[in-house]
Design a protein around this motif. Structure first.
Motif, mmCIF file in Angstrom:
data_model
loop_
_atom_site.group_PDB
_atom_site.id
_atom_site.type_symbol
_atom_site.label_atom_id
_atom_site.label_comp_id
_atom_site.label_asym_id
_atom_site.label_seq_id
_atom_site.Cartn_x
_atom_site.Cartn_y
_atom_site.Cartn_z
ATOM 1 N N UNK A 432 0.822 -1.217 0.000
ATOM 2 C CA UNK A 432 0.000 0.000 0.000
ATOM 3 C C UNK A 432 0.858 1.270 0.000
ATOM 4 N N UNK A 433 1.541 1.483 -1.113
ATOM 5 C CA UNK A 433 2.408 2.656 -1.267
ATOM 6 C C UNK A 433 2.002 3.382 -2.544
ATOM 7 N N UNK A 434 1.723 4.665 -2.423
ATOM 8 C CA UNK A 434 1.196 5.472 -3.524
ATOM 9 C C UNK A 434 2.252 6.487 -3.957
ATOM 10 N N UNK A 435 2.659 6.415 -5.225
ATOM 11 C CA UNK A 435 3.707 7.292 -5.756
ATOM 12 C C UNK A 435 3.161 7.989 -6.989
ATOM 13 N N UNK A 436 3.111 9.318 -6.959
ATOM 14 C CA UNK A 436 2.551 10.024 -8.118
ATOM 15 C C UNK A 436 3.204 11.394 -8.302
ATOM 16 N N UNK A 451 11.217 -8.012 -5.008
ATOM 17 C CA UNK A 451 10.578 -8.515 -3.812
ATOM 18 C C UNK A 451 10.973 -9.945 -3.495
ATOM 19 N N UNK A 452 10.455 -10.441 -2.397
ATOM 20 C CA UNK A 452 10.686 -11.829 -2.002
ATOM 21 C C UNK A 452 9.651 -12.728 -2.657
ATOM 22 N N UNK A 456 5.690 -11.085 -1.934
ATOM 23 C CA UNK A 456 5.884 -10.058 -2.965
ATOM 24 C C UNK A 456 5.546 -8.661 -2.454
ATOM 25 N N UNK A 457 6.183 -7.670 -3.028
ATOM 26 C CA UNK A 457 5.807 -6.274 -2.798
ATOM 27 C C UNK A 457 4.386 -6.108 -3.324
ATOM 28 N N UNK A 458 3.511 -5.514 -2.521
ATOM 29 C CA UNK A 458 2.082 -5.604 -2.830
ATOM 30 C C UNK A 458 1.405 -4.228 -2.786
ATOM 31 N N UNK A 477 8.842 -10.269 -8.442
ATOM 32 C CA UNK A 477 8.175 -10.634 -7.184
ATOM 33 C C UNK A 477 7.375 -9.463 -6.597
ATOM 34 N N UNK A 478 6.444 -8.974 -7.380
ATOM 35 C CA UNK A 478 5.547 -7.931 -6.902
ATOM 36 C C UNK A 478 4.167 -8.169 -7.508
ATOM 37 N N UNK A 479 3.130 -7.677 -6.838
ATOM 38 C CA UNK A 479 1.766 -7.887 -7.316
ATOM 39 C C UNK A 479 0.918 -6.652 -7.050
ATOM 40 N N UNK A 480 -0.163 -6.571 -7.776
ATOM 41 C CA UNK A 480 -1.079 -5.426 -7.644
ATOM 42 C C UNK A 480 -0.353 -4.106 -7.845
ATOM 43 N N UNK A 481 0.493 -4.069 -8.871
ATOM 44 C CA UNK A 481 1.186 -2.834 -9.238
ATOM 45 C C UNK A 481 0.298 -2.094 -10.252
ATOM 46 N N UNK A 482 -0.174 -0.928 -9.857
ATOM 47 C CA UNK A 482 -1.062 -0.151 -10.721
ATOM 48 C C UNK A 482 -0.268 0.986 -11.360
#
Length: 492
Positions: A432-436, A451-452, A456-458, A477-482
């Motif tokens: 849950x990290x938001x970058x804009x 990620x592991x 995974x980074x999520x 190894x990451x998921x739900x990357x928008x």
């Protein structure tokens, strides 16, 4: 008449409310956050004022003023607190300990220069790089104090060159030759200089900077290795650092630990680019903090959020939470804004806005490794400009091993990111990290998410991100990357 009375009371209430808001210039930083955070105000210090020279201090850069500082602080404390004014001059001193309700105010031209003499700094029980251990007492410290401040237009200098080791590839040939000529120093291993034999002895038996010393004799023999952070505030409440230059620290520069209601405003924090462990700011396990309108130029991470390391950090169990970083500039350093790697107590509710990172190794740096545990979540980053980023504009690295990203690339490090291990309390979680609204002109690589496989980074959102880089982004190894309006242009 009753109606008129009520109208007057209501008007007075509104007036007082407006006045209260206007009296706290920091209220605006917590007004519109994506998470709940209370208003943070500067500490209220009694009007009483004394000068350091009233207690026999001499600002000639030679006289040792440790006793004068202690007497002045004790005198203020006995009267309920106040402002200790440090006038123009170079005030050579041993360690200073602040007490509740005291403001250390440095006038223009004032330099507090901490002595390059290990015998002046006692060995104490403390936390260093997230682990419970023993180090030397910090040059300037407070523990359990309330309402403390360091303000003004002067400089606080930690004489860091006396304490720090140096790597040959980070300095000029002339500088390296000068280091080797210092009596008592040595090249501990090829290309690695240490300031004393005692330092070398301490490092040889150390595990993650925790030495193997057992007896008091052994501890005292390695005192130079136990170099302290320069500013150490532990379990303090209502802290203000404003306007001052903090430079040349033995290890980390500013280290608020387990503090509440912290304001860092309009400071300059600097170390040489070759400074080992020369982080500018490490905010660790703190709650309700504002880092605003400040500049950081260090040999290691710039603005760093931490909460303890491994079992020691999990045992403490105090997250770093409710932090606003706004209007800050980071120059040279391993990372502009950094989370970790010591994040075992958790990190949450952080907003970073209106910042610029100029020439850092990494722009936004999130790092951890197996063994840490802890949860990093609810991080909001927006309106950040970057130029001349040496490696990644944005990186998530769950295989941190103590090296900068540049060093990892130079050494060809390639950790195994395919083999899963069981998920335990030692497994770090980033989510849950938001970058804009990110613009980066010039990076070695646009982004790396590593990620592991077992965690995974999520849930990372990337929106309105524009990066000019030599290499494209890599996601592992990451998921739900928008991604929305993410534009990466590769340099020819």
């Amino acid at each position: 008449m009753k109606k008129l009375f009520l109208t007057i009371v209501a008007a007075l209430a509104v007036s007082l409310s407006v006045q209260a808001q206007s009296e706290n210039p920091y209220k605006k930083f917590t007004a519109k956050l994506p998470f709940a955070m209370p208003e943070v105000a500067a500490p209220v210090i009694p009007e009483r004022e004394v000068k350091l020279t009233d207690f026999g201090a001499v600002g000639d850069g030679i006289t040792l003023n440790t006793e004068a500082f202690a007497k002045a602080i004790d005198a203020l404390s006995s009267q309920g607190g106040g402002k200790l004014v440090v006038p123009q001059g170079v005030w050579h001193t041993g360690p200073i300990v602040l007490k509740s309700n005291i403001e250390l105010n440095l006038r223009a031209g004032a330099v507090i220069l901490f002595a390059a003499d290990e015998t002046l700094y006692p060995i104490i029980e403390t936390s260093f790089e997230g682990l419970d251990t023993r180090r030397l007492q910090s040059p300037l410290s407070a523990k359990g104090a309330e309402n403390i401040a360091i303000t003004g237009k002067g400089v606080i200098d930690g004489n860091g060159q006396y304490w720090r080791p140096v790597k040959k590839d980070k300095v000029t040939a002339k500088h390296w030759k000068q280091l080797l000529a210092i009596p008592g120093s040595q090249e501990m291993k090829p290309g690695y200089w240490v300031p004393s034999e005692g330092y070398a002895r301490g490092e040889k038996g150390a595990n993650m900077n925790v030495p193997s010393a057992q007896t008091e004799e052994e501890w005292n023999a390695i005192k130079r290795f136990l170099r302290p952070v320069m500013i150490s505030f532990v379990q303090c409440k209502n802290v203000l650092l404003k306007g001052v230059i903090f430079q040349n620290s033995p290890a980390w520069n500013l280290h608020p630990l387990m503090c509440e209601n912290v304001i860092i405003d309009q400071v300059l924090v600097r170390n040489p680019s070759y400074a080992q462990n020369g982080d500018a700011l490490d905010l660790e396990s703190c709650k309700n903090a504002l880092i605003v309108n400040s500049r950081f130029d260090a040999g290691d991470d710039g603005i760093c959020i931490k909460s303890g390391k491994d079992a020691d950090g999990r045992r403490r169990g105090i997250p770093c939470e409710n932090v606003v970083v706004n209007g800050c500039t980071v120059f040279a350093g391993h990372g502009g804004f950094v989370v970790g790697s010591e994040m075992s107590g958790g990190v949450k509710n952080i907003e970073v806005e209106n910042c610029q990172f100029l020439g850092t190794d990494v722009g936004l740096r999130f790092k951890s490794t197996r063994g840490r545990g802890g949860i990093v979540e609810n991080i909001y980053v927006k309106n950040v400009s970057m130029t001349d980023i040496k490696t990644d504009a944005i990186t998530f690295n769950m295989y941190y091993g103590g090296k900068s990203v540049a060093e990892m690339m130079e050494d060809g490090d390639n950790p195994d990111n395919t083999t899963k291990v069981p998920v335990t309390e030692e497994t770090p979680i980033f989510r849950n990290i938001d970058i804009k609204n990110i613009v980066c002109n010039g990076a070695g690589r646009a982004m790396e998410f590593n990620g592991l496989p077992e965690m995974p980074i999520d849930g990372i959102t990337l929106q309105n991100v524009t990066i000019l880089a030599k290499k494209n982004a890599v996601f592992t190894n990451c998921k739900n990357i928008k991604k929305k309006n993410v534009n990466i242009t590769l340099q020819q």
